[in-house]
Design a protein around this motif. Structure first.
Motif, mmCIF file in Angstrom:
data_model
loop_
_atom_site.group_PDB
_atom_site.id
_atom_site.type_symbol
_atom_site.label_atom_id
_atom_site.label_comp_id
_atom_site.label_asym_id
_atom_site.label_seq_id
_atom_site.Cartn_x
_atom_site.Cartn_y
_atom_site.Cartn_z
ATOM 1 N N PRO A 135 -2.930 20.107 -4.167
ATOM 2 C CA PRO A 135 -1.637 19.747 -4.988
ATOM 3 C C PRO A 135 -1.583 20.665 -6.385
ATOM 4 C CG PRO A 135 -3.469 18.040 -4.944
ATOM 5 C CD PRO A 135 -3.934 19.346 -4.079
ATOM 6 N N GLY B 174 -7.186 12.671 -9.219
ATOM 7 C CA GLY B 174 -7.101 13.920 -10.049
ATOM 8 C C GLY B 174 -6.113 13.734 -11.315
ATOM 9 N N GLU C 296 -9.517 5.041 -9.096
ATOM 10 C CA GLU C 296 -9.808 6.210 -10.054
ATOM 11 C C GLU C 296 -10.925 5.661 -10.850
ATOM 12 O OE1 GLU C 296 -9.321 9.853 -10.323
ATOM 13 O OE2 GLU C 296 -11.027 9.247 -11.337
ATOM 14 N N THR C 297 -12.046 6.263 -11.016
ATOM 15 C CA THR C 297 -13.136 5.826 -11.944
ATOM 16 C C THR C 297 -13.232 6.526 -13.218
ATOM 17 O OG1 THR C 297 -14.830 7.333 -10.631
ATOM 18 C CG2 THR C 297 -14.898 4.988 -10.367
ATOM 19 N N TYR D 152 -17.205 13.776 -13.745
ATOM 20 C CA TYR D 152 -15.594 13.451 -13.678
ATOM 21 C C TYR D 152 -15.395 12.503 -14.841
ATOM 22 C CZ TYR D 152 -14.700 15.293 -9.108
ATOM 23 O OH TYR D 152 -14.462 16.375 -8.133
ATOM 24 N N GLY E 207 -8.772 8.737 -5.648
ATOM 25 C CA GLY E 207 -9.101 9.874 -6.388
ATOM 26 C C GLY E 207 -7.767 10.920 -6.543
ATOM 27 N N PHE F 49 -9.756 20.509 -13.265
ATOM 28 C CA PHE F 49 -9.061 21.342 -12.245
ATOM 29 C C PHE F 49 -8.282 22.550 -12.861
ATOM 30 C CE2 PHE F 49 -8.775 16.987 -11.247
ATOM 31 C CZ PHE F 49 -9.169 17.054 -10.132
ATOM 32 N N LEU G 53 -9.085 11.071 -16.310
ATOM 33 C CA LEU G 53 -8.154 11.288 -15.420
ATOM 34 C C LEU G 53 -7.313 10.167 -15.116
ATOM 35 C CD1 LEU G 53 -10.330 13.288 -12.800
ATOM 36 C CD2 LEU G 53 -8.703 14.297 -14.203
ATOM 37 N N ASN H 145 -7.142 13.145 -0.943
ATOM 38 C CA ASN H 145 -7.283 14.610 -0.771
ATOM 39 C C ASN H 145 -8.452 14.926 -1.671
ATOM 40 O OD1 ASN H 145 -6.330 17.273 -0.086
ATOM 41 N ND2 ASN H 145 -6.120 17.738 -2.214
ATOM 42 N N GLU H 146 -9.519 15.584 -1.061
ATOM 43 C CA GLU H 146 -10.695 15.888 -1.645
ATOM 44 C C GLU H 146 -11.226 14.826 -2.442
ATOM 45 O OE1 GLU H 146 -11.888 19.526 -3.191
ATOM 46 O OE2 GLU H 146 -10.009 20.601 -2.886
ATOM 47 N N PHE H 147 -11.510 13.526 -1.750
ATOM 48 C CA PHE H 147 -11.883 12.503 -2.298
ATOM 49 C C PHE H 147 -13.376 12.130 -1.804
ATOM 50 C CE2 PHE H 147 -12.835 7.934 -1.983
ATOM 51 C CZ PHE H 147 -13.074 7.688 -3.151
ATOM 52 N N LEU I 235 -18.370 11.892 -2.862
ATOM 53 C CA LEU I 235 -18.830 10.513 -2.556
ATOM 54 C C LEU I 235 -20.517 10.980 -2.365
ATOM 55 C CD1 LEU I 235 -16.354 8.443 -0.584
ATOM 56 C CD2 LEU I 235 -16.803 8.415 -3.086
ATOM 57 N N THR J 44 -7.181 22.564 -6.516
ATOM 58 C CA THR J 44 -7.176 21.868 -5.293
ATOM 59 C C THR J 44 -5.483 22.112 -4.530
ATOM 60 O OG1 THR J 44 -6.317 19.837 -6.472
ATOM 61 C CG2 THR J 44 -8.661 19.905 -5.999
HETATM 62 N N1 SAH Z 1 -7.011 14.232 -5.245
HETATM 63 C C1 SAH Z 1 -7.026 15.120 -6.332
HETATM 64 C C2 SAH Z 1 -8.416 15.344 -7.006
HETATM 65 C C3 SAH Z 1 -9.792 15.554 -6.300
HETATM 66 S S1 SAH Z 1 -11.309 15.309 -7.217
HETATM 67 C C4 SAH Z 1 -6.555 16.719 -6.063
HETATM 68 O O1 SAH Z 1 -6.720 17.050 -4.809
HETATM 69 O O2 SAH Z 1 -6.313 17.217 -6.814
HETATM 70 C C5 SAH Z 1 -11.961 14.102 -6.882
HETATM 71 C C6 SAH Z 1 -11.266 13.018 -7.587
HETATM 72 O O3 SAH Z 1 -11.998 11.868 -7.023
HETATM 73 C C7 SAH Z 1 -11.026 12.794 -9.121
HETATM 74 O O4 SAH Z 1 -9.822 12.236 -9.431
HETATM 75 C C8 SAH Z 1 -12.364 11.900 -9.389
HETATM 76 O O5 SAH Z 1 -12.388 11.426 -10.658
HETATM 77 C C9 SAH Z 1 -12.196 10.788 -8.368
HETATM 78 N N2 SAH Z 1 -13.531 10.344 -8.003
HETATM 79 C C10 SAH Z 1 -14.729 10.734 -7.665
HETATM 80 N N3 SAH Z 1 -15.561 9.730 -7.267
HETATM 81 C C11 SAH Z 1 -15.025 8.467 -7.299
HETATM 82 C C12 SAH Z 1 -15.423 7.458 -6.767
HETATM 83 N N4 SAH Z 1 -16.431 7.156 -6.439
HETATM 84 N N5 SAH Z 1 -14.400 6.338 -7.068
HETATM 85 C C13 SAH Z 1 -13.100 6.752 -7.272
HETATM 86 N N6 SAH Z 1 -12.865 8.095 -7.719
HETATM 87 C C14 SAH Z 1 -13.806 8.988 -7.835
#
Ligand code: SAH
Length: 363
Positions: free
Chosen positions: A52, A87, A115-116, A36, A85, A42, A120, A152-154, A158, A50
């Motif tokens: 969105p 995206g 966001e890390t 990432y 997260g 994406f 992004l 969403n998809e966060f 992890l 994803t």
């Molecule tokens: N929510 C978005 C992206 C999903 S992908 C969508 O639905 O399109 C995962 C997202 O989480 C990316 O933005 C990624 O950089 C972020 N992410 C992943 N691990 C993270 C962490 N430990 N802390 C913060 N953000 C993180």
């Protein structure tokens, strides 16, 4: 061999095999070579798509869900609209556009993003220009006062640890170096005494400690300060066993050890345990609902119809394809695979999207 893979091989040579969680954390979040950290993954030309990114309807409906919630909270004059997260920032952008029609909502909301990835963050800044989002490195920093939080998809990104039942008891599953010098899965030599779960030999148990900690933190916060949060992800409504680690590159599954840093690594979310963590932290639970139930209850069909009326033939087809993909059952669609769980302060009424029925006792 990718730079990151060479670095992981070196690390294991020096320190010994590493846990699955540490491997995932390096593959996704290594400051220089993490997946990432280095790219925008994406869309059709990337590795995965994803909800969105499939359709603006997804973010619009969630925006209206948030505005409804804000009204149910008594329309506080200021609150944090938080996304974990985000995206490309598409979901937040669509939420903000759709909620312009709700008097007072935009003025009350300040946008906070966790966001890390620097790459992004830049995409998010461009998508949300004019909204002055505030970025945070951790969930804890983003939580203050009443919040409406979306992820969403966060949770699936992890890191988690895995354990395998052997005749000698549970042992941690590790990433080490195989006879051919390449990365390989193996088992820790010592027994894991702290896991007191009965299972047959060969069973894999996943321990998503970080995801459960974050959910508990959010749940504790909304229970104390007000608001609610929405977690959307693929996974199961009921707790179960099994290895769910998967890697995806260019829209196809690949070996999770083949190219760390070059493929997306995810796990399935166990919504039963997520829900238990939230309840224990004091929040009220709504769902999980399937993504299909949730989006249809929020009016996806009506929204698709309204957009189609204004659209040309090609656009109409695209809207219909997106509608199908968001709610279709089975492996090809997102309708059943994806679940939606909300956590809220206990004094809120039932939340929209969860008033249908509970999922049956499976998958
Ligand atoms: N929510 C978005 C992206 C999903 S992908 C969508 O639905 O399109 C995962 C997202 O989480 C990316 O933005 C990624 O950089 C972020 N992410 C992943 N691990 C993270 C962490 N430990 N802390 C913060 N953000 C993180």
């Amino acid at each position: 061999m990718s730079t990151l893979k060479a670095e992981i091989v070196d690390l294991i040579r020096q320190e010994g095999p590493i846990g699955i969680g540490r491997y995932m954390a390096l593959a996704l979040g290594h400051p220089r070579h993490g997946y990432y950290m280095t790219r925008d993954p994406f869309g059709r030309d990337g590795d995965f798509t994803t909800a969105p990114e499939i359709s603006q309807m997804f973010g619009e409906l969630i925006g209206l869900w948030a505005a409804h919630l804000w009204q149910a909270m008594g329309a506080p004059p200021s609150f944090r609209l938080v996304e974990l997260g985000p995206g490309r920032g598409t979901l937040m952008g669509d939420m903000l556009r759709a909620t312009r029609i709700v008097p007072g909502f935009q003025e009350a909301a300040s946008v906070h993003l966790v966001e890390t990835s620097p790459v992004l963050r830049r995409r998010q800044a461009a998508a949300l220009a004019g909204r002055d989002p505030v970025w945070h490195d951790s969930v804890e920093e983003a939580l203050s006062g009443p919040v409406i939080l979306i992820a969403n998809e966060f949770l699936d990104a992890l890191p988690l640890d895995q354990f395998v039942m052997t005749p000698e008891g549970w042992r941690e599953r590790l990433v080490g170096i195989g006879a051919d010098g390449d990365l390989a899965f193996g088992l820790a030599s010592g027994r894991e005494a702290s896991l007191r779960i009965a299972a047959e030999a060969g069973t894999i148990f996943e321990q998503p400690s970080l995801a459960l900690d974050i959910v508990a933190q959010v749940a504790g916060h909304v229970a104390a300060e007000g608001g609610a949060s929405l977690f959307i992800d693929y996974g199961s409504a009921r707790a179960g066993f099994g290895d769910t680690l998967q890697a995806m590159k260019r829209h196809a599954f690949v070996d999770p050890l083949a190219e760390p840093g070059e493929a997306d690594l995810t796990v399935h979310v166990d919504f039963e345990r997520v829900g238990q963590a939230a309840l224990k932290a004091g929040a009220a639970l709504h769902g999980p609902a399937s993504q299909r139930e949730f989006l249809l209850a929020l009016g996806l069909a009506q929204r698709a119809q309204a957009l189609s009326l204004k659209a040309g033939a090609a656009q109409r087809e695209a809207i219909s394809a997106a509608f199908d993909r968001l709610i279709a059952p089975g492996e090809t669609g997102m309708g059943d695979l994806f679940k939606v769980l909300a956590l809220s302060h206990g004094n809120l009424p039932p939340l929209p999207g969860f008033d249908l029925h509970r999922l049956p006792d499976q998958g």
